[in-house]
Scaffold this active site. Sequence first.
Site, PDB file in Angstrom:
ATOM      1  N   ASP A  10       0.868  -1.175   0.000  1.00 59.47           N
ATOM      2  CA  ASP A  10       0.000   0.000   0.000  1.00 59.47           C
ATOM      3  C   ASP A  10       0.905   1.224   0.000  1.00 59.47           C
ATOM      4  O   ASP A  10       2.095   1.130   0.331  1.00 59.47           O
ATOM      5  CB  ASP A  10      -0.882  -0.013   1.261  1.00 59.47           C
ATOM      6  CG  ASP A  10      -1.780   1.211   1.344  1.00 59.47           C
ATOM      7  OD1 ASP A  10      -2.291   1.650   0.295  1.00 59.47           O
ATOM      8  OD2 ASP A  10      -1.964   1.750   2.456  1.00 59.47           O
ATOM      9  N   SER A  11       0.315   2.383  -0.317  1.00 58.87           N
ATOM     10  CA  SER A  11       1.075   3.623  -0.229  1.00 58.87           C
ATOM     11  C   SER A  11       1.501   3.899   1.214  1.00 58.87           C
ATOM     12  O   SER A  11       2.437   4.649   1.446  1.00 58.87           O
ATOM     13  CB  SER A  11       0.213   4.785  -0.740  1.00 58.87           C
ATOM     14  OG  SER A  11      -1.001   4.824  -0.022  1.00 58.87           O
ATOM     15  N   TYR A  42      -0.236   8.780  -2.027  1.00 57.15           N
ATOM     16  CA  TYR A  42      -0.189   8.671  -3.489  1.00 57.15           C
ATOM     17  C   TYR A  42      -1.418   9.368  -4.109  1.00 57.15           C
ATOM     18  O   TYR A  42      -1.421   9.684  -5.294  1.00 57.15           O
ATOM     19  CB  TYR A  42      -0.262   7.201  -3.927  1.00 57.15           C
ATOM     20  CG  TYR A  42       0.973   6.338  -3.710  1.00 57.15           C
ATOM     21  CD1 TYR A  42       2.069   6.754  -2.964  1.00 57.15           C
ATOM     22  CD2 TYR A  42       1.013   5.062  -4.281  1.00 57.15           C
ATOM     23  CE1 TYR A  42       3.173   5.923  -2.778  1.00 57.15           C
ATOM     24  CE2 TYR A  42       2.108   4.228  -4.111  1.00 57.15           C
ATOM     25  CZ  TYR A  42       3.189   4.660  -3.361  1.00 57.15           C
ATOM     26  OH  TYR A  42       4.270   3.825  -3.184  1.00 57.15           O
ATOM     27  N   CYS A  73      -3.814  -0.903  -2.077  1.00 59.10           N
ATOM     28  CA  CYS A  73      -4.021   0.531  -2.299  1.00 59.10           C
ATOM     29  C   CYS A  73      -5.008   0.797  -3.441  1.00 59.10           C
ATOM     30  O   CYS A  73      -4.797   0.349  -4.578  1.00 59.10           O
ATOM     31  CB  CYS A  73      -2.677   1.158  -2.649  1.00 59.10           C
ATOM     32  SG  CYS A  73      -2.738   2.929  -2.894  1.00 59.10           S
ATOM     33  N   THR A  75      -5.540   3.661  -4.920  1.00 59.33           N
ATOM     34  CA  THR A  75      -4.938   4.560  -5.903  1.00 59.33           C
ATOM     35  C   THR A  75      -4.042   3.785  -6.876  1.00 59.33           C
ATOM     36  O   THR A  75      -4.074   4.014  -8.085  1.00 59.33           O
ATOM     37  CB  THR A  75      -4.127   5.653  -5.164  1.00 59.33           C
ATOM     38  OG1 THR A  75      -5.010   6.332  -4.272  1.00 59.33           O
ATOM     39  CG2 THR A  75      -3.512   6.631  -6.117  1.00 59.33           C
ATOM     40  N   GLU A 152      -5.985   9.386   9.619  1.00 60.17           N
ATOM     41  CA  GLU A 152      -4.637   9.202  10.164  1.00 60.17           C
ATOM     42  C   GLU A 152      -4.424   9.994  11.452  1.00 60.17           C
ATOM     43  O   GLU A 152      -3.512   9.720  12.216  1.00 60.17           O
ATOM     44  CB  GLU A 152      -3.580   9.558   9.116  1.00 60.17           C
ATOM     45  CG  GLU A 152      -3.675   8.591   7.957  1.00 60.17           C
ATOM     46  CD  GLU A 152      -2.411   8.444   7.151  1.00 60.17           C
ATOM     47  OE1 GLU A 152      -1.510   9.279   7.289  1.00 60.17           O
ATOM     48  OE2 GLU A 152      -2.338   7.466   6.376  1.00 60.17           O
ATOM     49  N   CYS A 186     -11.009   3.291  -0.997  1.00 60.86           N
ATOM     50  CA  CYS A 186      -9.720   3.697  -0.433  1.00 60.86           C
ATOM     51  C   CYS A 186      -9.493   2.907   0.853  1.00 60.86           C
ATOM     52  O   CYS A 186     -10.436   2.625   1.604  1.00 60.86           O
ATOM     53  CB  CYS A 186      -9.752   5.196  -0.160  1.00 60.86           C
ATOM     54  SG  CYS A 186      -8.366   5.823   0.798  1.00 60.86           S
ATOM     55  N   THR A 187      -8.214   2.583   1.090  1.00 59.81           N
ATOM     56  CA  THR A 187      -7.842   1.779   2.264  1.00 59.81           C
ATOM     57  C   THR A 187      -8.370   2.329   3.590  1.00 59.81           C
ATOM     58  O   THR A 187      -8.615   1.579   4.520  1.00 59.81           O
ATOM     59  CB  THR A 187      -6.305   1.763   2.378  1.00 59.81           C
ATOM     60  OG1 THR A 187      -5.813   3.097   2.166  1.00 59.81           O
ATOM     61  CG2 THR A 187      -5.691   0.818   1.378  1.00 59.81           C
ATOM     62  N   HIS A 188      -8.492   3.667   3.662  1.00 57.58           N
ATOM     63  CA  HIS A 188      -8.821   4.281   4.954  1.00 57.58           C
ATOM     64  C   HIS A 188     -10.323   4.293   5.250  1.00 57.58           C
ATOM     65  O   HIS A 188     -10.717   4.520   6.398  1.00 57.58           O
ATOM     66  CB  HIS A 188      -8.321   5.724   4.972  1.00 57.58           C
ATOM     67  CG  HIS A 188      -6.830   5.860   5.012  1.00 57.58           C
ATOM     68  ND1 HIS A 188      -6.001   5.217   4.117  1.00 57.58           N
ATOM     69  CD2 HIS A 188      -6.025   6.559   5.852  1.00 57.58           C
ATOM     70  CE1 HIS A 188      -4.739   5.537   4.395  1.00 57.58           C
ATOM     71  NE2 HIS A 188      -4.728   6.346   5.441  1.00 57.58           N
TER      72      HIS A 188
HETATM   73  N1  DGL Z   1      -3.827   3.954   0.156  1.00 60.72           N
HETATM   74  C1  DGL Z   1      -4.457   5.026  -0.570  1.00 60.72           C
HETATM   75  C2  DGL Z   1      -5.666   4.488  -1.321  1.00 60.72           C
HETATM   76  O1  DGL Z   1      -6.235   3.471  -0.958  1.00 60.72           O
HETATM   77  C3  DGL Z   1      -4.852   6.168   0.354  1.00 60.72           C
HETATM   78  C4  DGL Z   1      -3.681   6.974   0.877  1.00 60.72           C
HETATM   79  C5  DGL Z   1      -2.931   7.701  -0.229  1.00 60.72           C
HETATM   80  O2  DGL Z   1      -3.456   8.696  -0.782  1.00 60.72           O
HETATM   81  O3  DGL Z   1      -1.846   7.270  -0.543  1.00 60.72           O
HETATM   82  O4  DGL Z   1      -6.072   5.064  -2.298  1.00 60.72           O
END
Ligand code: DGL
Length: 270
Positions: A10-11, A42, A73, A75, A152, A186-188
């Site tokens: 992941d990023s 990212y 990720c 993205t 975060e 998105c992961t979050h």
């Molecule tokens: N991991 C990224 C995603 O799922 C989110 C965090 C980032 O912007 O890198 O898109």
Amino acid sequence: MDPRPIGVFDSGLGGLTALRELRRLLPGEHFIYFGDTGRVPYGGKGREIIQHYARQDVAFLRSFDPKAIVIACGTVSANALAELTGDNDLPIFGVVGPAAQAAAAATRNGRVGVIATAASIRSGAYEGQIAQLAPRIKVCPQACPLFVPLVENGRFRPGDKVVELVAEEYLAPLRQAGVDTLVLGCTHYPLLRAVIAQTMGTEVTLIDTGAVCADHAVRTLSAQGLLADRAQGSCRYFVSDSTQDFARLASIFLEGDIAGEVTRVEIENY
Ligand code: DGL
């Protein structure tokens, strides 16, 4: 049977939400997790940079001879899956395809919302995948760039006025569009599930991209006879920034589960 590890990247550390699901489904597997904490986020970057970073992330994971790689990720999945698959001769799983499939199967009124980072939304990946599966479905995309920093910083619980206000602003157009299914791209966003459900209404189906990707990867590896034959697997963690903040952030995404030992990597060398 294949005893080799599964790589997950992941990023940053948001991908731990997908890793947790993978470990729950596959307790006997060894996992190598890489979080590019030195270059996160990212989601506000351009496609070429995202592809360049993703190639390095995969090159690092390949140094462990994995049998498959899961892109946790959103993205990277939206902007680099085709390139990574073209460059590498091993199964690489992204979140967009499985999530598009789950959304197309879930919608009853043919209106699907997608929320994700700016780079994921700009890629048009979800519209493309859903159009291939069911051209009549209308996709309503919405970038939500403030969600990642809020999560975060621990601001994701219902009752938190700041995150509720931001969610209302981002999600109001999707509610007005009448979507009955919403992809959390998105992961979050799984951490924001309660706030999003409260804002959208409980009748809207929420698709957790990490969970559907994990499920898809497990079914595919099992069908190909690639799972390991052992009772208890393990997980090693690698990051590209200082390891100091790992425990705090990891505990947000793993919701209390202990993460384990973590090692720093010079990702620019890959
Ligand atoms: N991991 C990224 C995603 O799922 C989110 C965090 C980032 O912007 O890198 O898109």
